[in-house]
Design a protein around this motif. Structure first.
Motif, PDB file in Angstrom:
ATOM      1  N   PRO A 122       0.946  -1.302  -0.028  1.00 56.38           N
ATOM      2  CA  PRO A 122      -0.100   0.222   0.118  1.00 56.38           C
ATOM      3  C   PRO A 122       0.930   1.205   0.169  1.00 56.38           C
ATOM      4  CG  PRO A 122      -0.698  -1.694   1.622  1.00 56.38           C
ATOM      5  CD  PRO A 122       0.504  -1.954   1.154  1.00 56.38           C
ATOM      6  N   PRO A 123       0.190   2.539  -0.224  1.00 55.22           N
ATOM      7  CA  PRO A 123       0.880   3.665  -0.486  1.00 55.22           C
ATOM      8  C   PRO A 123       1.690   3.932   0.964  1.00 55.22           C
ATOM      9  CG  PRO A 123      -1.076   3.864  -1.339  1.00 55.22           C
ATOM     10  CD  PRO A 123      -0.939   2.610  -0.652  1.00 55.22           C
ATOM     11  N   ALA A 183      -6.550  -2.382  -5.313  1.00 59.50           N
ATOM     12  CA  ALA A 183      -6.807  -1.695  -6.554  1.00 59.50           C
ATOM     13  C   ALA A 183      -7.332  -0.169  -5.935  1.00 59.50           C
ATOM     14  CB  ALA A 183      -7.813  -2.134  -7.340  1.00 59.50           C
ATOM     15  N   ALA A 184      -7.835  -0.259  -4.787  1.00 61.09           N
ATOM     16  CA  ALA A 184      -8.594   1.023  -4.177  1.00 61.09           C
ATOM     17  C   ALA A 184      -7.326   2.029  -3.969  1.00 61.09           C
ATOM     18  CB  ALA A 184      -8.892   0.792  -2.935  1.00 61.09           C
ATOM     19  N   PHE A 185      -5.894   1.478  -4.102  1.00 58.38           N
ATOM     20  CA  PHE A 185      -4.980   2.284  -3.766  1.00 58.38           C
ATOM     21  C   PHE A 185      -3.836   2.463  -4.809  1.00 58.38           C
ATOM     22  CE2 PHE A 185      -6.366   2.799   0.591  1.00 58.38           C
ATOM     23  CZ  PHE A 185      -6.900   1.870   1.208  1.00 58.38           C
ATOM     24  N   SER A 186      -4.433   2.231  -5.959  1.00 56.49           N
ATOM     25  CA  SER A 186      -3.584   2.084  -7.068  1.00 56.49           C
ATOM     26  C   SER A 186      -4.396   2.719  -8.220  1.00 56.49           C
ATOM     27  CB  SER A 186      -3.246   0.725  -7.494  1.00 56.49           C
ATOM     28  OG  SER A 186      -2.888   0.313  -8.677  1.00 56.49           O
ATOM     29  N   GLY A 196      -6.160   5.770   6.588  1.00 60.37           N
ATOM     30  CA  GLY A 196      -5.548   4.992   7.672  1.00 60.37           C
ATOM     31  C   GLY A 196      -3.992   4.843   7.468  1.00 60.37           C
ATOM     32  N   LEU A 197      -3.535   5.321   6.291  1.00 55.96           N
ATOM     33  CA  LEU A 197      -1.912   4.986   6.096  1.00 55.96           C
ATOM     34  C   LEU A 197      -0.926   5.042   6.913  1.00 55.96           C
ATOM     35  CD1 LEU A 197      -2.687   5.882   2.095  1.00 55.96           C
ATOM     36  CD2 LEU A 197      -2.554   3.508   3.081  1.00 55.96           C
TER      37      LEU A 197
END
Lengths: 529, 230
Positions: free
Chosen positions: A71-72, B191-194, A118-119
């Motif tokens: 995730p980012p 995919a929600a963060f891409s 929430g990252l």
């Protein structure tokens, strides 16, 4: 059409006519179908050995896997690295490493994503998950639709990563600006992909280094595959982090150093190594370790190949000029930015002045990092952190914010493998000492490259521990040595009897595949399961 | 003759690699792919948050947290009593409220970790989660004072001022399945963060499972059959 040997114009015309030179008469230029690759490029692509091309395919898949699945901002310090890139790309200036300004360490846009999804609280908390629910995602998308340039550019500081030199961030800023998808996650993905390119360069350099030392294609393939499959390296390649450029630069240096040691120094090789050493210092403070390695490699190459004195002095002078120019450029940049107080590396090197330093303490600390304590030695400053934690656990696999780990039994296996590789390397050097008679300088050169980085890391760690509990040393910092490590494993494999060497190589590659896929599965489970 | 031996030798080594991969897949990877996933859907105040804290609740007191999203995928809410204190079996009433949605749950703790199944809303909605001490003894909820959590939500007792803490809350699904059975869900979440859609993750799955090992096996096979030059 023939040319007379004594007519240079006719000779040139003949050559032009026979070539695809655009100045040649049109009728004689070969026609290229639309969309065809230029002949020179096609020739270069065809020259890539098939095993290397296939290893590169695997490397791309692995690194892109990490780039997509993590995730980012979940890589180590990735939020700060990206914030630096964003600020540089949006404003042309580095953020401050010493003063709070604007929206702080991260831009308003980045902060909204990290808090709203929430990252931020995800980092190093295994039971946390990103907020993928429609409510939070909808709120984020609404914010992003209306985000202004100001909200993207206001991450003015304090960003601790901003004490790093700008080379990596300038490279990433290009990818940021070139991203066809202008969403935050699109720009982040573009910068992650730019990082993957650096990783591929390291894989190619591993092949090139091996190609200087062995004609056996399987050994070259093994060397490149080890680099391509190293889980910590591929995970780092899939995020925004300056370590990947450092790995690429050190890998290129290692390949060129091996070439220089084997074939002898030339102006191009010495200048090339000097440029890479300067680049290393312009990537990160840890990159300074390449400077003494450069000196050793050049000295060894000159000692072995005995070039004429005047050219050798000229090359060394040119190399020194390149280094001075590189560091001078950074000094100028730091002074104009002001964010680091005008000092190189933002006072990272101030550890040198740390109180309590003693040579006996340093030697004892380094000894106990690798080996059991001897009678008479003071207790190590961080006895629970040593060889296994650095060169096994966090060198091979500690993902995310280092909370995603393999099971203990995997680390046990890796530790045994590393120790066997070390012992095997020494044994192989002894067994093949006659064969290596003309090449000991290559071994010493590679050892100098490894020794320089390890010595710097141990010194900085010791100084950091004098002032606090954090050893400031992690396996990822040793990744610039991945090419010498891969060469050592290939060396051991080629030292075995004829049938066993390739088999060992194959098993190493198979194990690498399993480790790579395992790391990805663990990461998916941790973040999405 | 030498070529034939070399071909057979190369093939034998690649088969050995395949055998190792198959064994490792069976022993290491497949169990990981098929074991029950944690099933965490949403954790606004996750277990393991930094800066542990505690929120005491006297009998009759109620503590609430706003801005909690009730996802349609989650049907179990987990809370945690303070582990540093003995278990208090004071009954607790837990309410979940959002526009067009309300659930009232009751539990008598028999361990510190409280798991309360509930009926999820038809669509995800943001609302308020409250816990009331319906017993006659004081109890204490595990909480966190992590600033990263408090950016998002804070607890308030009896509609008072927000505290510098939030009680641990995790939402799970009762039937999480495994990573393998939940590939589609994982693809959608990632995919929600891409910038790419779920299709990219399906493609990635194929590339990782097939292309990566095949490329390396092929690379080594070709390399083994290549004669050294010079």
């Amino acid at each position: 059409m023939t040319a007379r040997a004594d007519d240079p114009i006719a000779t040139l015309t003949h050559r032009m006519a026979a070539s695809s030179d655009p100045r040649a008469p049109r009728a004689q230029q070969p026609r290229r179908p639309p969309g065809a690759v230029r002949p020179a490029v096609a020739r270069r692509l065809r020259a890539i050995p098939a095993p290397l091309a296939l290893v590169l395919v695997a490397a791309v898949v692995a690194a892109c896997g990490w780039a997509l699945l993590l995730p980012p901002f979940q890589g180590p310090d990735e939020a700060e690295h990206f914030a630096y890139v964003q600020h540089l790309a949006e404003t042309g200036k580095a953020p401050s490493s010493t003063e709070y300004a604007g929206a702080g360490s991260h831009s308003s846009e980045q902060t909204a994503a990290m808090d709203g999804l929430g990252l931020r609280m995800l980092m190093a908390v295994p039971d946390a998950r990103p907020f993928w629910n429609p409510v939070d995602l909808g709120a984020w998308r609404a914010f992003e639709r209306d985000a202004t340039h100001r909200q993207r550019a206001d991450g003015e500081g304090l960003n601790p990563i901003a004490k790093n030199p700008p080379l990596y961030y300038a490279y990433e800023a290009l990818a940021y600006r070139a991203s066809p998808d202008r969403s935050l996650f699109g720009r982040l993905f573009a910068t992650r992909l730019a990082n993957v390119l650096l990783f591929l360069a390291a894989v190619v350099c591993a092949w090139l280094a091996a190609a200087e030392l062995t004609a056996r294609t399987w050994a070259r393939t093994l060397t490149a595959a080890i680099v391509a499959l190293q889980p910590q390296l591929t995970a780092t390649a899939g995020i925004v982090n300056a370590d990947t450029l450092l790995v690429a630069v050190w890998s290129a240096f290692t390949a060129l150093a091996v070439r220089t040691l084997v074939r002898g120094p030339t102006l191009r090789r010495v200048l090339g190594m000097s440029v890479l050493a300067a680049a290393s210092a312009l990537v990160h403070g840890r990159g300074l370790a390449l400077l003494p390695a450069l000196a050793v490699v050049v000295a060894l190459a000159c000692w072995r190949h005995r070039p004429p004195l005047r050219p050798a002095l000229g090359w060394s002078g040119a190399g020194a000029l390149v280094l001075v120019a590189g560091l001078g450029a950074f000094r100028l940049f730091a002074a104009t930015q002001g964010g680091t107080g005008g000092s190189l590396y933002g006072n990272q090197t101030d550890y040198i002045h740390q109180g309590g330093f003693g040579v006996w303490g340093l030697l004892s600390q380094v000894w106990q990092f690798f080996l059991p304590k001897l009678p008479g030695m003071p207790t190590a400053l961080a006895p629970e952190y040593g060889f296994r934690q650095m060169y096994v656990e966090t060198f091979f696999g500690a993902f995310g914010s280092l909370e995603v780990r393999f099971p203990t039994r995997v680390y046990d296996l890796l530790e045994a493998g590393v120790l066997l590789a070390l012992a095997g390397t020494v044994a192989a050097l002894v067994v093949r000492r006659r064969e290596l008679r003309g090449r000991w300088h290559v071994v010493v050169g590679l050892a100098a490259i490894c020794g320089a980085l390890i010595a710097l890391l141990q010194l900085v760690s010791y100084l950091a521990l004098l002032g606090g509990p954090d050893p400031l040393i992690v396996g990822r910092y040793a990744l610039p040595l991945i090419v010498p490590f891969a060469l050592a494993v290939a060396f051991v494999a080629t030292s075995l009897p004829r049938r066993w060497g390739p088999l060992l190589g194959g098993l190493v590659i198979a194990f690498g595949i399993v480790l790579q896929l395992s790391g990805l599965i663990l990461t998916v489970e941790r973040f999405y399961g | 003759m030498a070529d034939g031996r070399s071909r057979r030798g190369a093939l034998a080594i690649v088969l050995a690699m395949l055998a190792v991969l198959a064994a490792a897949f069976a022993v290491e990877l497949l169990p990981r792919l098929t074991r029950t996933a944690p099933g965490i859907v949403y954790a606004p105040v996750p277990l393991g948050s930094r800066a542990p804290a505690a929120i005491p609740l006297e009998p009759g007191q109620r503590v609430c947290q706003q801005g909690i999203v009730f996802d349609d995928e989650a049907d179990v809410v987990e809370l945690l009593l303070d582990l540093s204190r003995p278990l208090v079996r004071a009954p607790l009433e837990v309410t979940l409220r959002a526009p067009g949605y309300a659930q009232r749950l009751r539990i008598v703790p028999d361990e510190h970790l409280l798991r309360l199944p509930f009926e999820p809303p038809r669509r995800a909605a943001a609302g308020t989660l409250c816990v009331r001490n319906a017993g006659e003894a004081a109890t204490t909820l595990s909480a966190s004072a992590d600033p990263r959590v408090l950016q998002r939500t804070r607890a308030a007792v009896d509609d008072g001022a927000p505290l510098a803490a939030a009680f641990l809350t995790t939402f799970r699904t009762r039937d999480p399945g495994s990573l393998l059975s939940g590939v589609g869900t994982t693809a959608e979440r990632a995919a929600a963060f891409s910038p790419l859609g779920p299709w990219a993750f399906w493609l990635l799955l194929g590339l990782l499972a097939l292309v990566l090992p095949a490329a390396l096996l092929a690379a080594y096979h070709v390399a083994l059959r290549d004669r050294p030059k010079g």
